[in-house]
Design a protein around this motif. Structure first.
Motif, PDB file in Angstrom:
ATOM      1  N   VAL A   1      -9.003  17.105  24.792  1.00  0.00           N
ATOM      2  CA  VAL A   1      -9.646  16.964  22.898  1.00  0.00           C
ATOM      3  C   VAL A   1     -10.843  15.771  23.231  1.00  0.00           C
ATOM      4  O   VAL A   1     -10.713  15.834  21.955  1.00  0.00           O
ATOM      5  N   GLY A   2     -10.618  14.686  23.971  1.00  0.00           N
ATOM      6  CA  GLY A   2     -11.298  13.628  23.798  1.00  0.00           C
ATOM      7  C   GLY A   2     -10.953  12.492  23.122  1.00  0.00           C
ATOM      8  O   GLY A   2      -9.420  12.679  22.395  1.00  0.00           O
ATOM      9  N   ASN A   3     -11.418  11.366  22.904  1.00  0.00           N
ATOM     10  CA  ASN A   3     -10.748  10.389  21.878  1.00  0.00           C
ATOM     11  C   ASN A   3     -11.027  10.280  20.393  1.00  0.00           C
ATOM     12  O   ASN A   3     -12.270  10.379  20.003  1.00  0.00           O
ATOM     13  N   VAL A   4      -9.935  10.791  20.050  1.00  0.00           N
ATOM     14  CA  VAL A   4     -10.035  11.591  18.495  1.00  0.00           C
ATOM     15  C   VAL A   4     -10.108   9.659  17.985  1.00  0.00           C
ATOM     16  O   VAL A   4     -10.842   9.890  16.592  1.00  0.00           O
ATOM     17  N   ALA A   5      -9.693   9.047  18.142  1.00  0.00           N
ATOM     18  CA  ALA A   5      -9.747   7.650  17.433  1.00  0.00           C
ATOM     19  C   ALA A   5     -11.784   7.279  17.627  1.00  0.00           C
ATOM     20  O   ALA A   5     -11.754   6.671  16.760  1.00  0.00           O
ATOM     21  N   GLN A   6     -11.973   7.454  18.668  1.00  0.00           N
ATOM     22  CA  GLN A   6     -13.106   6.813  19.230  1.00  0.00           C
ATOM     23  C   GLN A   6     -13.699   8.025  17.354  1.00  0.00           C
ATOM     24  O   GLN A   6     -15.206   7.803  16.293  1.00  0.00           O
ATOM     25  N   LYS A   7     -14.096   9.214  17.719  1.00  0.00           N
ATOM     26  CA  LYS A   7     -14.600  10.123  16.399  1.00  0.00           C
ATOM     27  C   LYS A   7     -14.229   9.765  14.835  1.00  0.00           C
ATOM     28  O   LYS A   7     -15.177   9.661  14.528  1.00  0.00           O
ATOM     29  N   VAL A   8     -13.198   8.977  14.881  1.00  0.00           N
ATOM     30  CA  VAL A   8     -12.305   9.167  13.699  1.00  0.00           C
ATOM     31  C   VAL A   8     -12.970   7.566  12.760  1.00  0.00           C
ATOM     32  O   VAL A   8     -13.660   7.261  12.044  1.00  0.00           O
ATOM     33  N   PHE A   9     -13.435   6.480  14.173  1.00  0.00           N
ATOM     34  CA  PHE A   9     -14.199   5.979  13.653  1.00  0.00           C
ATOM     35  C   PHE A   9     -15.656   6.045  13.777  1.00  0.00           C
ATOM     36  O   PHE A   9     -16.179   4.989  12.631  1.00  0.00           O
TER      37      PHE A   9
ATOM     38  N   ALA B   1       0.683  -0.805   0.009  1.00  0.00           N
ATOM     39  CA  ALA B   1       0.190  -0.050   0.173  1.00  0.00           C
ATOM     40  C   ALA B   1       0.476   1.621  -0.210  1.00  0.00           C
ATOM     41  O   ALA B   1       1.674   1.629   0.462  1.00  0.00           O
ATOM     42  N   GLU B   2       0.320   2.254  -0.300  1.00  0.00           N
ATOM     43  CA  GLU B   2       1.292   3.612  -0.609  1.00  0.00           C
ATOM     44  C   GLU B   2       0.569   4.174   0.623  1.00  0.00           C
ATOM     45  O   GLU B   2      -1.200   4.131   0.835  1.00  0.00           O
ATOM     46  N   ILE B   3       1.549   4.717   2.036  1.00  0.00           N
ATOM     47  CA  ILE B   3       1.052   4.808   2.969  1.00  0.00           C
ATOM     48  C   ILE B   3       1.346   6.407   3.307  1.00  0.00           C
ATOM     49  O   ILE B   3       2.559   6.823   3.221  1.00  0.00           O
ATOM     50  N   THR B   4       0.323   6.971   3.810  1.00  0.00           N
ATOM     51  CA  THR B   4       0.629   8.543   3.781  1.00  0.00           C
ATOM     52  C   THR B   4       0.495   8.510   5.592  1.00  0.00           C
ATOM     53  O   THR B   4      -0.413   8.937   6.219  1.00  0.00           O
ATOM     54  N   VAL B   5       1.126   9.251   5.839  1.00  0.00           N
ATOM     55  CA  VAL B   5       1.651   9.579   7.898  1.00  0.00           C
ATOM     56  C   VAL B   5       1.541  10.928   8.267  1.00  0.00           C
ATOM     57  O   VAL B   5       1.736  11.925   7.864  1.00  0.00           O
ATOM     58  N   LEU B   6      -0.052  11.432   8.589  1.00  0.00           N
ATOM     59  CA  LEU B   6      -0.427  12.322   8.730  1.00  0.00           C
ATOM     60  C   LEU B   6       0.151  13.230  10.218  1.00  0.00           C
ATOM     61  O   LEU B   6      -0.822  12.232  11.250  1.00  0.00           O
ATOM     62  N   HIS B   7       0.845  14.433  10.761  1.00  0.00           N
ATOM     63  CA  HIS B   7       0.291  14.347  11.842  1.00  0.00           C
ATOM     64  C   HIS B   7      -0.481  15.901  11.791  1.00  0.00           C
ATOM     65  O   HIS B   7      -0.137  17.225  11.274  1.00  0.00           O
ATOM     66  N   VAL B   8      -0.758  16.110  12.701  1.00  0.00           N
ATOM     67  CA  VAL B   8      -1.991  17.148  13.179  1.00  0.00           C
ATOM     68  C   VAL B   8      -1.347  17.980  13.876  1.00  0.00           C
ATOM     69  O   VAL B   8      -1.342  17.781  15.067  1.00  0.00           O
TER      70      VAL B   8
ATOM     71  N   LEU C   1      -3.288  21.716   9.942  1.00  0.00           N
ATOM     72  CA  LEU C   1      -3.480  22.461  11.103  1.00  0.00           C
ATOM     73  C   LEU C   1      -4.534  21.989  11.628  1.00  0.00           C
ATOM     74  O   LEU C   1      -5.208  22.532  10.821  1.00  0.00           O
ATOM     75  N   GLY C   2      -4.676  21.957  12.854  1.00  0.00           N
ATOM     76  CA  GLY C   2      -6.425  22.170  13.506  1.00  0.00           C
ATOM     77  C   GLY C   2      -6.366  20.794  14.642  1.00  0.00           C
ATOM     78  O   GLY C   2      -5.962  20.847  15.259  1.00  0.00           O
ATOM     79  N   HIS C   3      -7.481  21.160  14.278  1.00  0.00           N
ATOM     80  CA  HIS C   3      -8.104  19.866  16.016  1.00  0.00           C
ATOM     81  C   HIS C   3      -7.801  18.341  15.228  1.00  0.00           C
ATOM     82  O   HIS C   3      -8.972  17.926  13.860  1.00  0.00           O
ATOM     83  N   PRO C   4      -7.610  17.448  15.440  1.00  0.00           N
ATOM     84  CA  PRO C   4      -6.612  16.215  14.922  1.00  0.00           C
ATOM     85  C   PRO C   4      -8.094  15.523  14.185  1.00  0.00           C
ATOM     86  O   PRO C   4      -7.575  15.357  13.103  1.00  0.00           O
ATOM     87  N   ALA C   5      -8.965  14.989  15.397  1.00  0.00           N
ATOM     88  CA  ALA C   5      -9.793  14.314  14.729  1.00  0.00           C
ATOM     89  C   ALA C   5     -10.563  15.243  13.714  1.00  0.00           C
ATOM     90  O   ALA C   5     -10.935  14.055  12.788  1.00  0.00           O
ATOM     91  N   ARG C   6     -10.849  16.599  13.180  1.00  0.00           N
ATOM     92  CA  ARG C   6     -11.318  16.960  11.947  1.00  0.00           C
ATOM     93  C   ARG C   6     -10.735  16.883  10.962  1.00  0.00           C
ATOM     94  O   ARG C   6     -10.828  16.329   9.155  1.00  0.00           O
ATOM     95  N   ALA C   7      -9.141  16.830  11.213  1.00  0.00           N
ATOM     96  CA  ALA C   7      -8.329  17.389   9.805  1.00  0.00           C
ATOM     97  C   ALA C   7      -8.071  15.755   9.517  1.00  0.00           C
ATOM     98  O   ALA C   7      -8.619  15.578   8.052  1.00  0.00           O
ATOM     99  N   ILE C   8      -7.882  14.405  10.561  1.00  0.00           N
ATOM    100  CA  ILE C   8      -7.814  13.080   9.775  1.00  0.00           C
ATOM    101  C   ILE C   8      -9.198  13.048   8.907  1.00  0.00           C
ATOM    102  O   ILE C   8      -9.030  12.398   7.880  1.00  0.00           O
ATOM    103  N   LEU C   9     -10.206  13.426   9.522  1.00  0.00           N
ATOM    104  CA  LEU C   9     -11.610  13.142   8.562  1.00  0.00           C
ATOM    105  C   LEU C   9     -11.731  13.551   7.323  1.00  0.00           C
ATOM    106  O   LEU C   9     -12.113  13.416   6.390  1.00  0.00           O
TER     107      LEU C   9
END
Length: 139
Positions: free
Chosen positions: A120-128, A29-36, A88-96
């Motif tokens: 911040v809350g549970n980013v993984a849960q919000k993304v999931f 797979a082509e993998i992109t690592v994202l850092h917020v 830049l921004g809130h992690p869950a929002r940027a990931i989504l």
């Protein structure tokens, strides 16, 4: 087939586990690592410091470099290449916001400090719950 994977990462062990899982289970797979950078923090410290920087994008890149260096080092152990991206921004929002451009998202169960997780809350849960593509939670 999963051809493009987004791996959101911070400097946590769980984020490293997510990348390791991706490298082991999706070697082609082509993998992109994202850092917020610049999400809320208990006292606004990281976000405030970033906002006061002369060049916000350069400051964000600088903050992300340690995470990316660690990610590249891990990818090299699997003889793999990764692409890196800073948002830049809130992690869950940027990931989504980025998730729809990929076939899947792989992320750790949690990351950051305890204080960050409480504020911040549970980013993984919000993304999931909200991702337009499949999400793999690695631990």
């Amino acid at each position: 087939m999963i051809a493009q994977i987004l791996v959101p990462m911070d400097d946590s062990e769980m984020a490293q586990q997510a990348l390791k899982y991706t490298l082991e289970n999706h070697p082609d797979a082509e993998i992109t690592v994202l850092h917020v950078v610049g999400g809320p923090s208990p006292l606004g410290g990281a976000a405030t410091a970033l906002a006061l920087a002369d060049d916000i994008e350069a400051a964000a890149e600088e903050r992300a470099e340690k995470v990316f260096d660690d990610a590249r080092e891990l990818a090299a152990e699997y003889d793999a290449e990764i692409t890196t991206e800073v948002q830049l921004g809130h992690p869950a929002r940027a990931i989504l916001d980025r998730a729809g451009d990929f076939d899947a998202v792989v992320l750790g169960t949690h990351g950051g400090s305890l204080a960050d997780r409480l504020v911040v809350g549970n980013v993984a849960q919000k993304v999931f719950r909200n991702s337009p593509v499949p999400v793999i939670i690695a631990r």
